[in-house]
Enzyme design. Sequence first.
Site, PDB file in Angstrom:
ATOM      1  N   PHE A  11       0.825  -1.218   0.000  1.00  0.00           N
ATOM      2  CA  PHE A  11       0.000   0.000   0.000  1.00  0.00           C
ATOM      3  C   PHE A  11       0.858   1.267   0.000  1.00  0.00           C
ATOM      4  O   PHE A  11       0.814   2.078  -0.929  1.00  0.00           O
ATOM      5  CB  PHE A  11      -0.934  -0.073   1.223  1.00  0.00           C
ATOM      6  CG  PHE A  11      -1.611   1.199   1.592  1.00  0.00           C
ATOM      7  CD1 PHE A  11      -2.198   2.004   0.619  1.00  0.00           C
ATOM      8  CD2 PHE A  11      -1.700   1.599   2.931  1.00  0.00           C
ATOM      9  CE1 PHE A  11      -2.852   3.188   0.969  1.00  0.00           C
ATOM     10  CE2 PHE A  11      -2.347   2.766   3.285  1.00  0.00           C
ATOM     11  CZ  PHE A  11      -2.913   3.562   2.310  1.00  0.00           C
ATOM     12  N   ALA A  78       7.294  -5.424   5.500  1.00  0.00           N
ATOM     13  CA  ALA A  78       7.092  -5.967   6.858  1.00  0.00           C
ATOM     14  C   ALA A  78       5.925  -6.938   6.858  1.00  0.00           C
ATOM     15  O   ALA A  78       5.096  -6.939   5.949  1.00  0.00           O
ATOM     16  CB  ALA A  78       6.793  -4.828   7.837  1.00  0.00           C
ATOM     17  N   TYR A 143       3.905  -7.681  17.071  1.00  0.00           N
ATOM     18  CA  TYR A 143       4.200  -6.749  15.968  1.00  0.00           C
ATOM     19  C   TYR A 143       4.978  -5.537  16.492  1.00  0.00           C
ATOM     20  O   TYR A 143       6.037  -5.181  15.952  1.00  0.00           O
ATOM     21  CB  TYR A 143       2.884  -6.312  15.316  1.00  0.00           C
ATOM     22  CG  TYR A 143       2.991  -5.143  14.370  1.00  0.00           C
ATOM     23  CD1 TYR A 143       3.629  -5.283  13.137  1.00  0.00           C
ATOM     24  CD2 TYR A 143       2.439  -3.899  14.685  1.00  0.00           C
ATOM     25  CE1 TYR A 143       3.708  -4.208  12.251  1.00  0.00           C
ATOM     26  CE2 TYR A 143       2.511  -2.825  13.815  1.00  0.00           C
ATOM     27  CZ  TYR A 143       3.150  -2.988  12.605  1.00  0.00           C
ATOM     28  OH  TYR A 143       3.223  -1.933  11.733  1.00  0.00           O
ATOM     29  N   LYS A 147       8.869  -3.941  15.908  1.00  0.00           N
ATOM     30  CA  LYS A 147       9.191  -2.565  15.501  1.00  0.00           C
ATOM     31  C   LYS A 147      10.143  -1.916  16.514  1.00  0.00           C
ATOM     32  O   LYS A 147      11.019  -1.134  16.160  1.00  0.00           O
ATOM     33  CB  LYS A 147       7.911  -1.735  15.355  1.00  0.00           C
ATOM     34  CG  LYS A 147       7.016  -2.165  14.206  1.00  0.00           C
ATOM     35  CD  LYS A 147       7.630  -1.819  12.855  1.00  0.00           C
ATOM     36  CE  LYS A 147       6.732  -2.177  11.701  1.00  0.00           C
ATOM     37  NZ  LYS A 147       7.344  -1.920  10.393  1.00  0.00           N
ATOM     38  N   VAL A 187      -9.871  -1.354   8.610  1.00  0.00           N
ATOM     39  CA  VAL A 187     -11.278  -1.098   8.881  1.00  0.00           C
ATOM     40  C   VAL A 187     -12.003  -0.362   7.748  1.00  0.00           C
ATOM     41  O   VAL A 187     -13.109  -0.741   7.349  1.00  0.00           O
ATOM     42  CB  VAL A 187     -11.416  -0.392  10.260  1.00  0.00           C
ATOM     43  CG1 VAL A 187     -10.792   0.964  10.277  1.00  0.00           C
ATOM     44  CG2 VAL A 187     -12.828  -0.309  10.697  1.00  0.00           C
ATOM     45  N   ILE A 202     -18.200  -6.003   9.589  1.00  0.00           N
ATOM     46  CA  ILE A 202     -17.908  -6.632  10.888  1.00  0.00           C
ATOM     47  C   ILE A 202     -17.139  -5.638  11.757  1.00  0.00           C
ATOM     48  O   ILE A 202     -16.146  -5.047  11.303  1.00  0.00           O
ATOM     49  CB  ILE A 202     -17.077  -7.916  10.692  1.00  0.00           C
ATOM     50  CG1 ILE A 202     -17.923  -8.925   9.894  1.00  0.00           C
ATOM     51  CG2 ILE A 202     -16.648  -8.512  12.037  1.00  0.00           C
ATOM     52  CD1 ILE A 202     -17.129 -10.055   9.314  1.00  0.00           C
ATOM     53  N   ILE A 203     -17.621  -5.469  12.982  1.00  0.00           N
ATOM     54  CA  ILE A 203     -16.898  -4.624  13.941  1.00  0.00           C
ATOM     55  C   ILE A 203     -16.395  -5.530  15.063  1.00  0.00           C
ATOM     56  O   ILE A 203     -17.173  -6.255  15.677  1.00  0.00           O
ATOM     57  CB  ILE A 203     -17.815  -3.515  14.503  1.00  0.00           C
ATOM     58  CG1 ILE A 203     -18.170  -2.529  13.369  1.00  0.00           C
ATOM     59  CG2 ILE A 203     -17.135  -2.786  15.667  1.00  0.00           C
ATOM     60  CD1 ILE A 203     -19.038  -1.356  13.784  1.00  0.00           C
TER      61      ILE A 203
HETATM   62  N1  LIG Z   1      -0.549   1.075   6.627  1.00  0.00           N
HETATM   63  C1  LIG Z   1      -0.521   1.512   7.868  1.00  0.00           C
HETATM   64  O1  LIG Z   1      -1.498   2.094   8.368  1.00  0.00           O
HETATM   65  C2  LIG Z   1       0.714   1.342   8.717  1.00  0.00           C
HETATM   66  C3  LIG Z   1       0.672   1.757  10.060  1.00  0.00           C
HETATM   67  C4  LIG Z   1       1.827   1.599  10.841  1.00  0.00           C
HETATM   68  C5  LIG Z   1       2.982   1.080  10.293  1.00  0.00           C
HETATM   69  N2  LIG Z   1       2.989   0.673   8.987  1.00  0.00           N
HETATM   70  C6  LIG Z   1       4.232   0.126   8.458  1.00  0.00           C
HETATM   71  O2  LIG Z   1       4.483   0.700   7.179  1.00  0.00           O
HETATM   72  C7  LIG Z   1       5.084  -0.259   6.304  1.00  0.00           C
HETATM   73  C8  LIG Z   1       4.282  -0.386   5.026  1.00  0.00           C
HETATM   74  O3  LIG Z   1       2.942  -0.759   5.340  1.00  0.00           O
HETATM   75  P1  LIG Z   1       1.852  -1.066   4.231  1.00  0.00           P
HETATM   76  O4  LIG Z   1       0.542  -0.662   4.789  1.00  0.00           O
HETATM   77  O5  LIG Z   1       2.291  -0.526   2.908  1.00  0.00           O
HETATM   78  O6  LIG Z   1       1.899  -2.655   4.217  1.00  0.00           O
HETATM   79  P2  LIG Z   1       1.650  -3.686   3.011  1.00  0.00           P
HETATM   80  O7  LIG Z   1       1.402  -5.014   3.626  1.00  0.00           O
HETATM   81  O8  LIG Z   1       0.631  -3.146   2.069  1.00  0.00           O
HETATM   82  O9  LIG Z   1       3.062  -3.691   2.291  1.00  0.00           O
HETATM   83  C9  LIG Z   1       4.175  -4.379   2.810  1.00  0.00           C
HETATM   84  C10 LIG Z   1       4.876  -5.048   1.656  1.00  0.00           C
HETATM   85  O10 LIG Z   1       6.014  -5.761   2.158  1.00  0.00           O
HETATM   86  C11 LIG Z   1       6.145  -6.957   1.419  1.00  0.00           C
HETATM   87  N3  LIG Z   1       6.893  -7.920   2.215  1.00  0.00           N
HETATM   88  C12 LIG Z   1       6.510  -8.573   3.345  1.00  0.00           C
HETATM   89  N4  LIG Z   1       7.471  -9.386   3.778  1.00  0.00           N
HETATM   90  C13 LIG Z   1       8.507  -9.259   2.901  1.00  0.00           C
HETATM   91  C14 LIG Z   1       9.794  -9.860   2.821  1.00  0.00           C
HETATM   92  N5  LIG Z   1      10.204 -10.743   3.726  1.00  0.00           N
HETATM   93  N6  LIG Z   1      10.601  -9.489   1.798  1.00  0.00           N
HETATM   94  C15 LIG Z   1      10.206  -8.598   0.876  1.00  0.00           C
HETATM   95  N7  LIG Z   1       8.988  -8.008   0.892  1.00  0.00           N
HETATM   96  C16 LIG Z   1       8.144  -8.331   1.907  1.00  0.00           C
HETATM   97  C17 LIG Z   1       4.706  -7.410   1.166  1.00  0.00           C
HETATM   98  O11 LIG Z   1       4.590  -8.298   0.068  1.00  0.00           O
HETATM   99  C18 LIG Z   1       4.011  -6.069   0.918  1.00  0.00           C
HETATM  100  O12 LIG Z   1       3.951  -5.749  -0.456  1.00  0.00           O
HETATM  101  C19 LIG Z   1       5.192  -1.554   7.121  1.00  0.00           C
HETATM  102  O13 LIG Z   1       6.476  -1.623   7.670  1.00  0.00           O
HETATM  103  C20 LIG Z   1       4.168  -1.365   8.212  1.00  0.00           C
HETATM  104  O14 LIG Z   1       4.489  -2.122   9.367  1.00  0.00           O
HETATM  105  C21 LIG Z   1       1.888   0.798   8.196  1.00  0.00           C
END
Ligand SMILES: NC(=O)c1ccc[n+]([C@@H]2O[C@H](COP(=O)([O-])OP(=O)(O)OC[C@H]3O[C@@H](n4cnc5c(N)ncnc54)[C@H](O)[C@@H]3O)[C@@H](O)[C@H]2O)c1
Length: 315
Positions: A11, A78, A143, A147, A187, A202-203
């Site tokens: 994302f 991640a 998780y 971090k 959500v 679903i909540i």
């Molecule tokens: N989206 C949020 O609201 C949010 C909130 C807090 C923290 N984060 C952090 O931001 C970062 C990005 O989040 P996101 O929402 O884009 O997540 P996401 O799941 O959409 O994207 C993460 C990407 O990492 C890839 N990935 C997972 N394991 C891997 C591996 N071992 N090797 C290579 N690629 C791998 C997945 O295929 C995926 O495309 C993450 O570190 C997440 O923990 C996101």
Amino acid sequence: MRILITGIAGFIGSNLALRLINGNQKIENHYDVIGIDNLSYGLKENIPEEVTFYQSDIRSKEIYRFFDGVDLVFHLAAKNCINDCQLDPVDTADINITGTVNVFEAARKAGVGKVVYAESSALYEGSNQFPTPESELMPESFYSMSKLSSMYFAKAYQSFYNLKLTALRYFCVYGPVQDYRRTIPPVMSAFIIKLLKNESPIIYGTGKKRRDFIYIDDVNDFHMKCVNDHRTNNKTFNLGSGKYFSVIKIYELISELLGKRIPPIFKPDLPGEAEITLADITEAKKLGWEPKTDIKTGLIKAIEYIKNEMAAGRI
Ligand SMILES: NC(=O)c1ccc[n+]([C@@H]2O[C@H](COP(=O)([O-])OP(=O)(O)OC[C@H]3O[C@@H](n4cnc5c(N)ncnc54)[C@H](O)[C@@H]3O)[C@@H](O)[C@H]2O)c1
């Protein structure tokens, strides 16, 4: 400038890649974007075609060669669904801790100028201080523990190897390309999809949990500061809107925007989820950044994206 993004098929990574590439239309900018993803969660079609993409795992030493000549890294890959992480702490540690250290090491070996990496508001899970400043640390779930470990490794890379780092504590980021395929989708996407299908959303829990939601374009505005503003070096920033909404309120807003009235189904609470998240965004604002997208505008854009995905038969 050559920028490498891990987790580019996800994302935030895919949205960031698009922002960087669109910036290339301005004469003064040219970003050469390289992406790594093992496609475990993300989708290849999310990656803009201008990106040089390597399907690879951040835990593998194979990734080192992709860092040659890179100026800046955004490390976003991640395992990040709290519920999935609760079910598999070993995989969580492997991907989020070992994988992250491997990315820092790749950056160090290649002499990369700076690594911007994802922490999370989950680091404040046990906190009662709202809005929560960056100085607070109260992780509880597997998780957030992963971090926290990344954070300490980052500090060691900074002090022993002079690696420049920026830590971003994202709150609930939402908008187009948000991952709605996971077992328990975020959500907003989950509610939009269910309501568009005329099904009950679903909540989990009472719906009274409050979350700080931040629209992806606002997050990308700060990403651009990380690229261009040296004041972001070796600092940690909360990236939230500084406002919160209950889960029920989000359900009501989406129902109103879609003109639907379908009662939700309540299920037992999920483990490891905080009651309230609310960002203190003073530090990010000091650099002239401000979230610009109000919740309704953001939701309208998120709805439009999901409607298009449905029309294309992808949902
Ligand atoms: N989206 C949020 O609201 C949010 C909130 C807090 C923290 N984060 C952090 O931001 C970062 C990005 O989040 P996101 O929402 O884009 O997540 P996401 O799941 O959409 O994207 C993460 C990407 O990492 C890839 N990935 C997972 N394991 C891997 C591996 N071992 N090797 C290579 N690629 C791998 C997945 O295929 C995926 O495309 C993450 O570190 C997440 O923990 C996101």
